[in-house]
Write a protein that holds these residues in place. Structure first.
Motif, PDB file in Angstrom:
ATOM      1  N   LEU A 264       0.832  -1.207   0.000  1.00  0.00           N
ATOM      2  CA  LEU A 264       0.000   0.000   0.000  1.00  0.00           C
ATOM      3  C   LEU A 264       0.867   1.257   0.000  1.00  0.00           C
ATOM      4  O   LEU A 264       0.551   2.245  -0.667  1.00  0.00           O
ATOM      5  CB  LEU A 264      -0.939  -0.015   1.217  1.00  0.00           C
ATOM      6  CG  LEU A 264      -2.080  -1.041   1.126  1.00  0.00           C
ATOM      7  CD1 LEU A 264      -2.710  -1.286   2.487  1.00  0.00           C
ATOM      8  CD2 LEU A 264      -3.137  -0.581   0.126  1.00  0.00           C
ATOM      9  N   ILE A 265       1.984   1.208   0.739  1.00  0.00           N
ATOM     10  CA  ILE A 265       2.873   2.375   0.777  1.00  0.00           C
ATOM     11  C   ILE A 265       3.444   2.626  -0.625  1.00  0.00           C
ATOM     12  O   ILE A 265       3.545   3.758  -1.082  1.00  0.00           O
ATOM     13  CB  ILE A 265       3.986   2.180   1.831  1.00  0.00           C
ATOM     14  CG1 ILE A 265       3.377   2.229   3.235  1.00  0.00           C
ATOM     15  CG2 ILE A 265       5.067   3.251   1.682  1.00  0.00           C
ATOM     16  CD1 ILE A 265       4.339   1.897   4.356  1.00  0.00           C
ATOM     17  N   LYS A 266       3.763   1.534  -1.330  1.00  0.00           N
ATOM     18  CA  LYS A 266       4.309   1.698  -2.689  1.00  0.00           C
ATOM     19  C   LYS A 266       3.261   2.290  -3.625  1.00  0.00           C
ATOM     20  O   LYS A 266       3.582   3.056  -4.524  1.00  0.00           O
ATOM     21  CB  LYS A 266       4.806   0.346  -3.220  1.00  0.00           C
ATOM     22  CG  LYS A 266       6.091  -0.094  -2.529  1.00  0.00           C
ATOM     23  CD  LYS A 266       6.821  -1.155  -3.338  1.00  0.00           C
ATOM     24  CE  LYS A 266       8.028  -1.679  -2.584  1.00  0.00           C
ATOM     25  NZ  LYS A 266       7.735  -2.955  -1.893  1.00  0.00           N
ATOM     26  N   LEU A 267       1.997   1.932  -3.415  1.00  0.00           N
ATOM     27  CA  LEU A 267       0.938   2.497  -4.263  1.00  0.00           C
ATOM     28  C   LEU A 267       0.752   3.987  -3.988  1.00  0.00           C
ATOM     29  O   LEU A 267       0.354   4.749  -4.864  1.00  0.00           O
ATOM     30  CB  LEU A 267      -0.377   1.746  -4.041  1.00  0.00           C
ATOM     31  CG  LEU A 267      -0.403   0.315  -4.591  1.00  0.00           C
ATOM     32  CD1 LEU A 267      -1.642  -0.417  -4.108  1.00  0.00           C
ATOM     33  CD2 LEU A 267      -0.344   0.321  -6.103  1.00  0.00           C
ATOM     34  N   GLY A 268       1.009   4.391  -2.733  1.00  0.00           N
ATOM     35  CA  GLY A 268       1.055   5.817  -2.416  1.00  0.00           C
ATOM     36  C   GLY A 268      -0.298   6.514  -2.383  1.00  0.00           C
ATOM     37  O   GLY A 268      -1.339   5.899  -2.135  1.00  0.00           O
ATOM     38  N   SER A 269      -0.278   7.811  -2.670  1.00  0.00           N
ATOM     39  CA  SER A 269      -1.444   8.688  -2.500  1.00  0.00           C
ATOM     40  C   SER A 269      -2.778   8.151  -3.037  1.00  0.00           C
ATOM     41  O   SER A 269      -3.802   8.366  -2.393  1.00  0.00           O
ATOM     42  CB  SER A 269      -1.163  10.063  -3.094  1.00  0.00           C
ATOM     43  OG  SER A 269      -0.336  10.766  -2.209  1.00  0.00           O
ATOM     44  N   PRO A 270      -2.808   7.478  -4.197  1.00  0.00           N
ATOM     45  CA  PRO A 270      -4.119   7.037  -4.695  1.00  0.00           C
ATOM     46  C   PRO A 270      -4.888   6.139  -3.722  1.00  0.00           C
ATOM     47  O   PRO A 270      -6.116   6.077  -3.792  1.00  0.00           O
ATOM     48  CB  PRO A 270      -3.778   6.269  -5.980  1.00  0.00           C
ATOM     49  CG  PRO A 270      -2.463   6.814  -6.406  1.00  0.00           C
ATOM     50  CD  PRO A 270      -1.740   7.193  -5.156  1.00  0.00           C
ATOM     51  N   VAL A 271      -4.206   5.446  -2.809  1.00  0.00           N
ATOM     52  CA  VAL A 271      -4.937   4.542  -1.916  1.00  0.00           C
ATOM     53  C   VAL A 271      -5.401   5.243  -0.634  1.00  0.00           C
ATOM     54  O   VAL A 271      -6.082   4.633   0.190  1.00  0.00           O
ATOM     55  CB  VAL A 271      -4.112   3.279  -1.526  1.00  0.00           C
ATOM     56  CG1 VAL A 271      -3.689   2.532  -2.782  1.00  0.00           C
ATOM     57  CG2 VAL A 271      -2.920   3.623  -0.660  1.00  0.00           C
ATOM     58  N   VAL A 272      -5.043   6.519  -0.466  1.00  0.00           N
ATOM     59  CA  VAL A 272      -5.357   7.198   0.799  1.00  0.00           C
ATOM     60  C   VAL A 272      -6.855   7.228   1.109  1.00  0.00           C
ATOM     61  O   VAL A 272      -7.256   6.912   2.242  1.00  0.00           O
ATOM     62  CB  VAL A 272      -4.725   8.611   0.836  1.00  0.00           C
ATOM     63  CG1 VAL A 272      -5.263   9.432   1.997  1.00  0.00           C
ATOM     64  CG2 VAL A 272      -3.205   8.472   0.953  1.00  0.00           C
TER      65      VAL A 272
END
Lengths: 282, 184
Positions: free
Chosen positions: B37-45
């Motif tokens: 999830l951290i690698k996916l970054g902002s879009p998953v917020v």
């Protein structure tokens, strides 16, 4: 938020009174634990714990002495030289868990006078270190004894402990490796603990983490950071490594004494590497 | 291993499944899912923030770790509250770390200043947490904040707080980390 704030509503006076009375074994048992947990370093508390080590009332179905176990554990957390002879006597108890608690507390109290008494329990060497039939433990609390000898002892103990490196139980082998590293400073012993960090058993990896942190073995820092275990435990282990890197090897005193000598500009490259690893685990 | 494979996809469609994994009470899988999830970054917020409404404490704690690792300012309110208030020290630790790596450039300059002031206040409290590891994380985070701001009074307050830790913290590792922060 201090420790005391989390405690159940028991005052120091009440805890001491509960430990002194003999009518309610449950209250007495709990008070012994509480006094250790909150480190009630009061002469009356210590006297009451010493009396509790002689208790005959509180017995478990298998003949054990639950109150004595708690009292022996508590005495390791209080700073009293009176506890050492009483705990040494506990090493002869018929209750395995009283002997284990006594060995751990003697280690915490840091008095080398306990070494001969602890060494007696290794009589018969590794051949005698077998399981008790129908019990979940060996004839002696070997882990606690060997760890205490590693902390309190000196190099003449090395040949007594070396055979335990080949014990059937991995926990005993770990304790021996840790103690031998403490006694000799030879990396070959600490490296045995590093190998355990790669074993498939999580419980053993955790215990190796704690051992490497306790002895502060610097070359293990990277392996500690990479092992498969909780970050919380890795951080505690790396704290042990870092604090050893910050202290000179021969430093045996307390942190308060060290503080007077602490040179804030003396961060070494290995200490900085360890902190970088810790940062990555937060 | 399936979770690690999913995380490696770096695919936003995988995010929902990774978030579900956080609720399974399987620490190994949760660690891998948080990394993904951290690698996916902002879009998953937004998905993470929705997860943080759940009743499952374990799932919330893991989602918070992911949020902390991403550093998206939309998570700020929650990180501030968690760093100072959560009862679990490992969750306070993770939220604190997150406060040090906020992507400030995602905020308008005016909002940035107000938010940085809030983070400063919270972190100056966190560096006095009863748990050493939370104080350690607090020092790492104030260092991150000091590097992100150019307001002199904030930088001076952080200097003071680091000097106080160097002189007075009861844990040697925390003192050393404060020293390293000053040197950087």
């Amino acid at each position: 938020m201090s420790d005391i704030a989390d405690a159940p509503p028991l005052t120091i006076d009440q805890a001491i009174a509960n430990l002194q009375q003999t009518d309610d074994p449950g209250l007495r048992y709990y008070a012994a634990w509480w006094i250790g947990r909150f480190r009630v370093n009061h002469p009356d508390a210590i006297a009451a714990l010493l009396a509790a080590l002689e208790d005959e009332q509180d017995r478990s179905p298998d003949g054990g002495y639950p109150l004595r176990r708690n009292a022996a554990r508590a005495l390791g957390k209080l700073d009293s030289s009176l506890a050492v002879p009483a705990l040494l006597k506990c090493l002869d108890s018929s209750d395995y868990y009283v002997r284990e608690a006594a060995a751990q507390s003697l280690e915490m109290l840091g008095d080398p006078a306990a070494v001969p008494g602890l060494l007696n329990l290794l009589a018969g060497g590794v051949e005698a270190a077998i399981a008790v039939p129908d019990k979940p433990h060996l004839v002696q609390p070997y882990n606690a004894i060997i760890e205490a000898l590693g902390t309190l002892g000196d190099w003449p103990l090395v040949p007594e402990i070396i055979p335990f490196l080949d014990h059937d139980q991995p926990q005993v082998r770990n304790a021996a490796a840790r103690a031998l590293y403490q006694l000799t400073g030879k990396p070959e012993y600490a490296e045995r603990l590093v190998e355990v960090l790669y074993c498939p058993d999580l419980q053993l990896r955790r215990s190796a983490l704690m051992d490497l942190g306790a002895v502060g073995y610097g070359p293990a820092a990277g392996a500690i950071a990479r092992t498969l275990a909780e970050n919380s435990m890795k951080l505690i282990a790396l704290k042990g490594v870092l604090e050893r890197q910050l202290c000179p090897d021969d430093f045996e005193g307390r942190l308060e004494d060290y503080a007077k000598r602490f040179d804030p500009l003396s961060l070494s490259a290995p200490a900085i590497e360890t902190m970088a690893l810790m940062d990555s685990l937060l | 291993a399936a979770v690690a494979a999913l995380a490696a996809l770096k695919d936003e469609r995988a995010a929902e499944m990774l978030i579900q994994t956080l609720g399974y009470n399987n620490p190994g899988a949760a660690v891998a899912a948080v990394d993904g999830l951290i690698k996916l970054g902002s879009p998953v917020v937004p998905l993470l923030l929705a997860q943080l409404d759940s009743d499952n404490y374990g799932a919330r704690a893991w989602a918070l770790r992911a949020l902390a690792g991403i550093g998206d300012p939309r998570g700020l309110t929650l990180l501030l509250k968690t760093a100072t208030d959560d009862f679990a020290l490992s969750v306070r630790r993770a939220a604190t770390r997150g406060l040090g790596i906020i992507q400030w450039e995602a905020l308008e300059p005016k909002a940035q200043q107000a938010a940085q002031a809030e983070v400063k206040t919270a972190l100056l409290q966190v560096v006095r947490d009863p748990e050493w590891v939370v104080r350690y994380a607090g020092i790492v985070a104030v260092q991150g904040l000091a590097m992100a701001v150019d307001d002199h009074s904030t930088i001076a307050a952080i200097e003071d707080c680091l000097q106080e830790r160097i002189a007075a913290d009861e844990v040697l590792a925390v003192r050393a980390r404060a020293q390293w922060a000053v040197q950087q």
